[in-house]
Enzyme design. Structure first.
Site, mmCIF file in Angstrom:
data_model
loop_
_atom_site.group_PDB
_atom_site.id
_atom_site.type_symbol
_atom_site.label_atom_id
_atom_site.label_comp_id
_atom_site.label_asym_id
_atom_site.label_seq_id
_atom_site.Cartn_x
_atom_site.Cartn_y
_atom_site.Cartn_z
ATOM 1 C CD GLU A 1 -3.080 -0.008 5.845
ATOM 2 O OE1 GLU A 1 -3.245 -0.385 4.670
ATOM 3 O OE2 GLU A 1 -2.020 0.510 6.241
ATOM 4 C CG HIS B 1 -5.231 1.826 1.610
ATOM 5 N ND1 HIS B 1 -4.072 1.949 2.360
ATOM 6 C CD2 HIS B 1 -5.778 3.067 1.569
ATOM 7 C CE1 HIS B 1 -3.947 3.206 2.757
ATOM 8 N NE2 HIS B 1 -4.963 3.899 2.287
ATOM 9 C CE1 TYR C 1 -3.562 -0.417 -5.034
ATOM 10 C CE2 TYR C 1 -3.656 -0.731 -2.654
ATOM 11 C CZ TYR C 1 -3.128 -0.088 -3.760
ATOM 12 O OH TYR C 1 -2.167 0.882 -3.593
ATOM 13 C CG HIS D 1 -0.403 4.147 7.476
ATOM 14 N ND1 HIS D 1 -1.114 3.346 6.601
ATOM 15 C CD2 HIS D 1 -1.278 5.098 7.918
ATOM 16 C CE1 HIS D 1 -2.364 3.801 6.526
ATOM 17 N NE2 HIS D 1 -2.477 4.860 7.310
#
Length: 417
Positions: free
Chosen positions: A199, A202, A206, A300
């Site tokens: 995460e 990620h 972004y 997930h």
């Protein structure tokens, strides 16, 4: 029975739509006194069996008799009777004991022996999917952003990136608060730990794309701080944070965040994958990173469904439907805000249908019946689904690097070790 007593009981139970926890009895202004064992028993029954409350009837009429309520007096001083507190603590411990994965008796410090194979397999699958931000080349994306996208294209991409940049941090907050320290089995600790790391990747990806594509400082700052500056994203973040801070059960939070990653994320994934249908093949870096992240999130959500299947006390279907209805309403508002104009093959009506299709798929994976019964309106997403669920990366240059994760027996020693 006095109206004051009815008001007290309604204050406690009328504010809760589906389930009641003993902490909520503590968080009221009125105080319970002279509580009989029968009264505590009724409270415990209400907690252990989630009850859908009919708002047109008095909650007191649904749960308690007048005779039982007459045993309750209202006082304004602390503390509660220790006898009541004892019953509450005993009840909480009893609930945990009924869920082996939450019990300290299941805690172990060594990885082996593996007791929960499906959870362990999910962890291993996550490891095989490992990737880094440095693998994604955004050079062509910058040119496409400036020269080959319309204002409408850029608008919806910015909305999606702004949401995702914040959402991964919110998911990690939930892992810290409600998952990794609550679940006591080692396999889940490994899986949640790896999820936490990915995460972070990620969120980095972004945020990097926002800073790379959006050069206007004021606009970029607005997007980076979207949970404060953009109402439709703030509403999604508020819903997530409500569940992070909620005193509802682990089962509730597990369902809620499976919806976050399985429904909130899916619409945004689909909107980015739509770019892949364009003839010019624009934004390849955005698309490939989206593929990597969608693969991760699929695992997930799978983990959440596996963990949910291990619970002995799952939520009623009506409770899950209510949670998912709330999420879809919020997601549809975000869609309308992100896609105000109809793009070729992509609009808010089709996206709303897709969100409901995905929600049905999640409901089935959680063990419930479909609620919406709609088809997937995006043909291109059927091909993407195959990729997301596959066990290989078709475009990674270093795919071979993780090929031996499953081969636990293969050990190679260097000659001069």
């Amino acid at each position: 029975m006095s109206s004051e007593k009815i008001k007290l009981v309604d204050e406690v139970f009328g504010s809760v739509k589906n389930t009641i926890t003993y902490e909520q009895l503590h968080n009221i202004n009125g105080k319970f006194h002279n509580i009989s064992d029968k009264f505590v028993e009724n409270i415990s029954e209400s907690i252990s069996e989630p009850t859908t409350i009919n708002s047109k009837k008095k909650t007191s009429e649904l749960i308690f008799s007048e005779e039982t309520l007459n045993n309750v007096e209202i006082i304004d001083t602390e503390p509660y009777l220790s006898d009541y507190h004892k019953h509450a603590i005993d009840f909480e411990n009893d609930v945990i004991m009924k869920e082996p994965i939450l019990s300290l008796k299941s805690e172990q410090y060594t990885v082996h022996p593996i007791k929960y194979q499906k959870v362990w397999d999910n962890y291993k699958d996550q490891m095989k999917n490992y990737w880094t931000v440095e693998e994604v080349d955004l050079a062509k994306d910058v040119n496409d952003w400036n020269n080959h996208l319309s204002d409408d294209d850029r608008n919806f991409i910015m909305h999606v990136l702004a949401f995702f940049a914040a959402a991964d941090g919110i998911v990690n907050a939930n892992i810290k608060e409600n998952l990794i320290d609550v679940v006591k089995i080692k396999e889940a600790e490994c899986a949640y730990g790896f999820q936490y790391a990915m995460e972070n990747a990620h969120g980095e990806m972004y945020s990097l794309m926002l800073t790379t594509f959006v050069k206007d400082d004021a606009l970029r700052n607005k997007l980076i701080n979207s949970i404060k500056t953009m109402p439709s994203i703030k509403k999604k973040a508020d819903w997530c944070n409500k569940w992070i801070k909620s005193d509802k059960t682990y089962a509730h939070k597990l369902v809620a965040f499976s919806i976050v990653e399985g429904v909130f994320f899916s619409g945004s994934f689909a909107s980015i994958f739509w770019l892949k249908t364009r003839e010019m093949h624009v934004m390849p870096g955005l698309i490939i990173s989206n593929q990597f992240i969608a693969r991760d999130e699929n695992k997930h959500v799978e983990l959440a469904c596996i963990m949910y299947s291990l619970l002995n006390n799952r939520l009623k279907e009506s409770v899950v439907y209510q949670i998912i209805d709330e999420a879809i309403e919020i997601e549809e508002e975000f869609i309308n805000d992100s896609l105000p104009c109809k793009l070729l093959g992509m609009n808010s009506e089709l996206m709303s249908q897709y969100i409901k299709y995905v929600a049905d798929r999640l409901l089935v994976d959680l063990g419930y019946r479909k609620k919406f019964n709609v088809d997937n309106p995006f043909e291109y997403m059927k091909k993407i689904d195959v990729f997301v669920k596959a066990n290989f990366f078709e475009k990674r240059n270093d795919a071979y690097s993780n090929a031996n994760i499953d081969n636990e027996k293969k050990i190679v020693f260097l000659e001069n070790f």
